[in-house]
Design a protein around this motif. Sequence first.
Motif, PDB file in Angstrom:
ATOM      1  N   ASN A  38       0.819  -1.221   0.000  1.00 59.17           N
ATOM      2  CA  ASN A  38       0.000   0.000   0.000  1.00 59.17           C
ATOM      3  C   ASN A  38       0.853   1.272   0.000  1.00 59.17           C
ATOM      4  OD1 ASN A  38      -2.532  -1.281  -0.076  1.00 59.17           O
ATOM      5  ND2 ASN A  38      -2.528  -1.565   2.131  1.00 59.17           N
ATOM      6  N   PRO A  40       1.895   4.678  -1.047  1.00 61.17           N
ATOM      7  CA  PRO A  40       1.108   5.710  -1.719  1.00 61.17           C
ATOM      8  C   PRO A  40       1.661   6.118  -3.075  1.00 61.17           C
ATOM      9  CG  PRO A  40       2.328   6.625   0.138  1.00 61.17           C
ATOM     10  CD  PRO A  40       2.428   5.137   0.245  1.00 61.17           C
ATOM     11  N   ASN A  43       0.118   4.434  -7.098  1.00 64.51           N
ATOM     12  CA  ASN A  43      -1.281   4.845  -7.131  1.00 64.51           C
ATOM     13  C   ASN A  43      -2.023   4.153  -8.269  1.00 64.51           C
ATOM     14  OD1 ASN A  43      -3.545   6.864  -8.121  1.00 64.51           O
ATOM     15  ND2 ASN A  43      -3.158   7.318  -5.967  1.00 64.51           N
ATOM     16  N   ALA A 170      -2.781  12.391  -3.601  1.00 65.36           N
ATOM     17  CA  ALA A 170      -2.969  11.058  -3.016  1.00 65.36           C
ATOM     18  C   ALA A 170      -1.639  10.371  -2.740  1.00 65.36           C
ATOM     19  CB  ALA A 170      -3.823  10.199  -3.957  1.00 65.36           C
ATOM     20  N   THR A 174       0.127  10.981   2.660  1.00 62.59           N
ATOM     21  CA  THR A 174       0.498  10.173   3.826  1.00 62.59           C
ATOM     22  C   THR A 174       1.907  10.497   4.327  1.00 62.59           C
ATOM     23  OG1 THR A 174      -1.025   8.400   3.220  1.00 62.59           O
ATOM     24  CG2 THR A 174       0.773   7.837   4.719  1.00 62.59           C
ATOM     25  N   ARG A 203      -8.096   7.636  -1.578  1.00 63.46           N
ATOM     26  CA  ARG A 203      -6.890   7.315  -0.807  1.00 63.46           C
ATOM     27  C   ARG A 203      -7.172   7.387   0.696  1.00 63.46           C
ATOM     28  NH1 ARG A 203      -2.692   4.303   0.255  1.00 63.46           N
ATOM     29  NH2 ARG A 203      -1.228   5.338   1.638  1.00 63.46           N
ATOM     30  N   GLN A 206      -8.865   4.370   1.953  1.00 61.29           N
ATOM     31  CA  GLN A 206      -7.954   3.226   2.019  1.00 61.29           C
ATOM     32  C   GLN A 206      -7.168   3.221   3.322  1.00 61.29           C
ATOM     33  OE1 GLN A 206      -5.606   3.781  -1.499  1.00 61.29           O
ATOM     34  NE2 GLN A 206      -7.066   2.777  -2.853  1.00 61.29           N
TER      35      GLN A 206
END
Length: 242
Positions: A38, A40, A43, A170, A174, A203, A206
């Motif tokens: 996962n 980021p 994408n 997105a 993070t 995003r 998620q």
Amino acid sequence: MNDLVNIWVYLASSPLLWLTVTLLVYGFGHWCMQKSGNNPAVNPVAIAAILIILLLQGSGTSYQTYFEGAQFVHFMLGPAIIALAVPLVRNLPKVRASLIPMIAALFVGASTAVISAVLTAVWLGATPAVTLSMAPKSVTTPIAMGISERIGGLPSLTAAMVVGTGVLGAIIVTPLLNLLRIRDWRARGFAVGTVSHGVGVARAFQVHEVAGVFAAMALCLNALITPIVVPVIVGLLKGMIG
């Protein structure tokens, strides 16, 4: 060879072909993201967009032909947005408790997104049309294109800017918010929803449901405030834009 060409021409005219291709490439992008833990930076929207562009260019297929086949995905955007009401209702007490901070953050975030885009374009020496096209980049595509056309921008360029902004937001949200040590899921979600619209909302969901709820709220509220904010800011900066 001629038989293969004829088969491709037949398949390309079928609406199901490009719908299937869209679902497959997004599924591949999602698989890549899962395999990356996962990450980021991996994408699925960006991966799917790149693959579809390469397929359209390689096959000589026009966007109109592609859209005729994949428009069911576009149609489903409406029900998908309405479905956001489900997690919103589940987290309604948190939303109510944060209403005043959200309104303040909305005005600041929407204004900052427009001002930073315009000033960056001016600093890079962009033409007035390009600069105006960038101004509404942080709101969802149909609204952004309408704003762009109204203020003298290029709607098609604005659409590309919107997609790029959503994907970039997105990807960096993070690690950036972790670096800034912002741990509140409400703040994290609202930030990405304000700047990166639908892609950012996806995003956020998620990562955490609360972040997704506040991102969806930001998406909707920003769609209401940006059409008001953009003309005001563009008017104030008109001398710089040229």
